[in-house]
Scaffold this motif. Structure first.
Motif, PDB file in Angstrom:
ATOM      1  N   GLY A   5      39.481  30.233  19.991  1.00  0.00           N
ATOM      2  CA  GLY A   5      40.016  31.406  20.705  1.00  0.00           C
ATOM      3  C   GLY A   5      40.391  31.152  22.147  1.00  0.00           C
ATOM      4  N   TYR A   6      40.623  29.877  22.501  1.00  0.00           N
ATOM      5  CA  TYR A   6      40.926  29.571  23.901  1.00  0.00           C
ATOM      6  C   TYR A   6      42.392  29.248  24.161  1.00  0.00           C
ATOM      7  N   THR A   7      43.283  29.571  23.238  1.00  0.00           N
ATOM      8  CA  THR A   7      44.704  29.470  23.577  1.00  0.00           C
ATOM      9  C   THR A   7      45.252  30.891  23.713  1.00  0.00           C
ATOM     10  N   GLY A   8      46.271  31.035  24.522  1.00  0.00           N
ATOM     11  CA  GLY A   8      46.855  32.365  24.758  1.00  0.00           C
ATOM     12  C   GLY A   8      45.891  33.302  25.453  1.00  0.00           C
ATOM     13  N   ILE A   9      44.968  32.756  26.247  1.00  0.00           N
ATOM     14  CA  ILE A   9      43.918  33.632  26.766  1.00  0.00           C
ATOM     15  C   ILE A   9      44.433  34.671  27.751  1.00  0.00           C
ATOM     16  N   PHE A  10      45.566  34.400  28.407  1.00  0.00           N
ATOM     17  CA  PHE A  10      46.048  35.413  29.352  1.00  0.00           C
ATOM     18  C   PHE A  10      47.004  36.406  28.686  1.00  0.00           C
ATOM     19  N   LEU A  11      47.374  36.139  27.425  1.00  0.00           N
ATOM     20  CA  LEU A  11      48.314  37.048  26.744  1.00  0.00           C
ATOM     21  C   LEU A  11      47.593  38.324  26.323  1.00  0.00           C
ATOM     22  N   GLY A  41      42.162  37.149  32.675  1.00  0.00           N
ATOM     23  CA  GLY A  41      42.882  37.003  33.939  1.00  0.00           C
ATOM     24  C   GLY A  41      43.136  35.555  34.337  1.00  0.00           C
ATOM     25  N   LEU A  42      43.679  35.406  35.549  1.00  0.00           N
ATOM     26  CA  LEU A  42      44.020  34.065  36.032  1.00  0.00           C
ATOM     27  C   LEU A  42      42.766  33.239  36.307  1.00  0.00           C
ATOM     28  N   LEU A  43      41.715  33.890  36.816  1.00  0.00           N
ATOM     29  CA  LEU A  43      40.509  33.118  37.136  1.00  0.00           C
ATOM     30  C   LEU A  43      39.921  32.504  35.861  1.00  0.00           C
ATOM     31  N   GLU A  44      39.937  33.251  34.766  1.00  0.00           N
ATOM     32  CA  GLU A  44      39.407  32.709  33.507  1.00  0.00           C
ATOM     33  C   GLU A  44      40.244  31.502  33.057  1.00  0.00           C
ATOM     34  N   THR A  45      41.565  31.610  33.235  1.00  0.00           N
ATOM     35  CA  THR A  45      42.431  30.476  32.871  1.00  0.00           C
ATOM     36  C   THR A  45      42.107  29.265  33.738  1.00  0.00           C
ATOM     37  N   VAL A  46      41.884  29.516  35.028  1.00  0.00           N
ATOM     38  CA  VAL A  46      41.508  28.428  35.946  1.00  0.00           C
ATOM     39  C   VAL A  46      40.222  27.751  35.459  1.00  0.00           C
ATOM     40  N   LEU A  47      39.251  28.553  35.049  1.00  0.00           N
ATOM     41  CA  LEU A  47      37.961  27.995  34.598  1.00  0.00           C
ATOM     42  C   LEU A  47      38.156  27.105  33.371  1.00  0.00           C
ATOM     43  N   VAL A  48      39.008  27.560  32.452  1.00  0.00           N
ATOM     44  CA  VAL A  48      39.244  26.773  31.235  1.00  0.00           C
ATOM     45  C   VAL A  48      39.914  25.445  31.591  1.00  0.00           C
ATOM     46  N   ALA A  85      42.396  32.305  45.410  1.00  0.00           N
ATOM     47  CA  ALA A  85      43.822  32.593  45.193  1.00  0.00           C
ATOM     48  C   ALA A  85      44.031  33.229  43.823  1.00  0.00           C
ATOM     49  N   ALA A  86      43.289  32.747  42.811  1.00  0.00           N
ATOM     50  CA  ALA A  86      43.427  33.304  41.453  1.00  0.00           C
ATOM     51  C   ALA A  86      42.989  34.767  41.446  1.00  0.00           C
ATOM     52  N   VAL A  87      41.878  35.057  42.101  1.00  0.00           N
ATOM     53  CA  VAL A  87      41.399  36.446  42.151  1.00  0.00           C
ATOM     54  C   VAL A  87      42.393  37.306  42.923  1.00  0.00           C
ATOM     55  N   GLY A  88      42.918  36.775  44.025  1.00  0.00           N
ATOM     56  CA  GLY A  88      43.911  37.517  44.810  1.00  0.00           C
ATOM     57  C   GLY A  88      45.113  37.899  43.970  1.00  0.00           C
ATOM     58  N   LEU A  89      45.608  36.949  43.183  1.00  0.00           N
ATOM     59  CA  LEU A  89      46.765  37.229  42.323  1.00  0.00           C
ATOM     60  C   LEU A  89      46.372  38.211  41.222  1.00  0.00           C
ATOM     61  N   ASP A  90      45.180  38.030  40.649  1.00  0.00           N
ATOM     62  CA  ASP A  90      44.711  38.942  39.603  1.00  0.00           C
ATOM     63  C   ASP A  90      44.653  40.380  40.098  1.00  0.00           C
ATOM     64  N   GLN A  91      44.263  40.523  41.368  1.00  0.00           N
ATOM     65  CA  GLN A  91      44.093  41.872  41.926  1.00  0.00           C
ATOM     66  C   GLN A  91      45.364  42.384  42.599  1.00  0.00           C
ATOM     67  N   GLY A  92      46.456  41.634  42.444  1.00  0.00           N
ATOM     68  CA  GLY A  92      47.730  42.099  42.989  1.00  0.00           C
ATOM     69  C   GLY A  92      47.854  41.903  44.489  1.00  0.00           C
ATOM     70  N   ARG A  93      46.890  41.166  45.096  1.00  0.00           N
ATOM     71  CA  ARG A  93      47.003  40.869  46.525  1.00  0.00           C
ATOM     72  C   ARG A  93      47.747  39.543  46.654  1.00  0.00           C
ATOM     73  N   HIS A  94      49.033  39.603  46.373  1.00  0.00           N
ATOM     74  CA  HIS A  94      49.803  38.378  46.244  1.00  0.00           C
ATOM     75  C   HIS A  94      50.120  37.774  47.606  1.00  0.00           C
ATOM     76  N   SER A  95      49.737  36.532  47.812  1.00  0.00           N
ATOM     77  CA  SER A  95      50.058  35.861  49.067  1.00  0.00           C
ATOM     78  C   SER A  95      50.589  34.468  48.768  1.00  0.00           C
ATOM     79  N   VAL A  96      51.853  34.267  49.114  1.00  0.00           N
ATOM     80  CA  VAL A  96      52.482  32.961  48.879  1.00  0.00           C
ATOM     81  C   VAL A  96      51.699  31.868  49.591  1.00  0.00           C
TER      82      VAL A  96
END
Ligand code: FAD
Length: 382
Positions: free
Chosen positions: A47-53, A63-70, A300-311
């Motif tokens: 069950g670890y493919t498509g985890i963000f879908l 979320g993105l942080l979970e993908t980062v962890l994997v 950065a992953a949490v920031g993007l997950d929470q919509g606090r997007h910073s380039v």
């Protein structure tokens, strides 16, 4: 950063799975230049493919942080597996999810989630590296088809992918304005995956060039019309955090663990190398460097997950993680002496795999340009 119970479970489960099943074959994949694609099937079974879908497309909706962890845990055992995973679970499905039609989503996303299809993305060309706006592969509308001509370079996962997100020039408008994206399936008439491209590291990612000679794809394969590159670049911001930087974290962590073991086991001057304070301090420096990079990447992953997007935050995290991985894997080789350079040990592979990360997904210089731009615009507080 405090992880939730679920995040810790994901991290620990993937770490254990990768150590048991992927680590033992990692050196062989590197030596034989063979993508360990069977590992993706194992990840799918668990069950670890498509985890963000989203669940409606067969994913886990994480979320993105979970993908980062994997990805981090995969890279700790096998960077090639981590890279393949972050291609097929990366930019292409993410772009389809965010900008594709419902028909395209239904066609591809559930199959990616089950690892029945694999994805790759292709921007780079001979004359379009950092300068992506100089893409010259053309797609011209002819009736109900687009006809593609040109070639692409450095496409990771090309040898195993079934679906390619290809950046193409759709109009004569200059730079990015004339560029869009088309989905091309393996087997499309006039499309071929060219010769394998052997780089210093990540030799098991099936990197190749792509060649389009009057390649015909249905008009519905157009994912992004010209003039909308901003939409795709936003997708790539998420992918910049989930793909490349966690591979650096995993490689550095693996190198540190291996160095610690070596210093404990190796006896010189009648005592373990680990008894030398000068070497202990090197371990401490490596650990501090990894922790700093991890805090930036997770943040950065949490920031993007929470919509606090910073380039700037994304570019800072990627650049720091890239350079940290080179420093730490290089130091691990030094600590292991000649063993560090021997192919019988993993140190040199960690270093080789880490080195390309400063170039892939935007070079560290290009990311420094972005950071500086944001600072000068006043978007990033100093
Ligand atoms: C491991 C790996 C995996 C990759 N996977 C993929 C993939 O899957 N798909 C894909 O499309 N591509 C992929 N690439 C290609 C990658 O995206 C390009 O290599 C990258 O964008 C840099 O382009 P280039 O190599 O042509 O270098 P160039 O753009 O020619 O740059 C050469 C040097 O000049 C510097 N430079 C260039 N312009 C500037 C500037 N304006 N200011 C300051 N410095 C500058 C660069 O930082 C670099 O140091 C991969 C590369 C690697 C190493």
């Amino acid at each position: 950063m405090e992880l939730t119970d679920e995040q810790r479970l994901i991290r620990d489960t993937v770490r254990a799975l990768a150590q048991k099943q992927f680590a033992p074959v990692a050196a062989r994949a590197d030596k034989e230049y063979r993508p360990p694609v069977e590992n993706l099937k194992v990840l799918a079974e668990h069950g670890y493919t498509g985890i963000f879908l989203p669940e409606r497309y067969g994913g886990a909706g994480l979320g993105l942080l979970e993908t980062v962890l994997v990805v981090e845990q995969l890279a700790r055992s096998c960077a090639n597996t981590a890279m393949l995973f972050s291609c097929t679970d990366g930019a292409t499905p993410r772009a389809i999810l965010q900008i594709g039609s419902e028909e395209i989503k239904r066609r591809y996303l559930p199959a990616f989630a089950k690892a029945e299809l694999y994805a790759a993305w292709s921007m780079s060309e001979a004359n379009a590296g950092s300068d992506v706006g100089n893409v010259q592969t053309r797609a011209v509308r002819q009736g109900d088809h687009y006809v593609l001509n040109g070639s692409k370079l450095w496409c990771s996962a090309a040898q195993v992918a079934d679906v390619f997100l290809v950046l193409v020039r759709l109009s004569d408008e200059p730079g990015m304005k004339g560029v869009g994206a088309v989905l091309v399936e393996r087997g499309a008439a006039g499309f071929s995956v060219g010769r394998h491209l052997d780089l210093l590291g990540l030799r098991g990612t099936g990197m190749a060039e792509l060649v389009f000679q009057d390649c015909r794809v249905p008009a519905e394969s157009l994912l992004l019309p010209s003039g909308r590159m901003k939409d795709l670049l936003q997708v790539l911001d998420a992918d910049r955090i989930t793909g490349n930087p966690p591979i650096c974290l995993g490689l550095a962590q693996a190198a540190l663990a291996q160095a610690v073991q070596h210093l404990k086991d190796r006896i010189q001057f009648g005592r373990p190398l680990a008894d030398n304070q000068g070497l202990q301090w090197k371990l401490a420096d490596m650990a501090m460097d990894i922790e700093a990079a991890r805090a930036l990447v997770y943040g950065a992953a949490v920031g993007l997950d929470q919509g606090r997007h910073s380039v700037a935050q994304v570019s800072i995290a990627k650049t720091y993680a890239n350079e940290m991985a080179v420093r730490v894997t290089n130091q691990a080789m030094q600590l292991a002496g000649a063993y560090g350079l021997s192919e019988e040990y993993p140190f040199e592979r960690y270093f080789r795999d880490a080195r390309g990360m400063s170039i892939g997904y935007g070079t560290t210089e290009i990311h420094r340009n972005s950071i500086a731009r944001e600072i000068l615009k006043g978007n990033y507080l100093t």
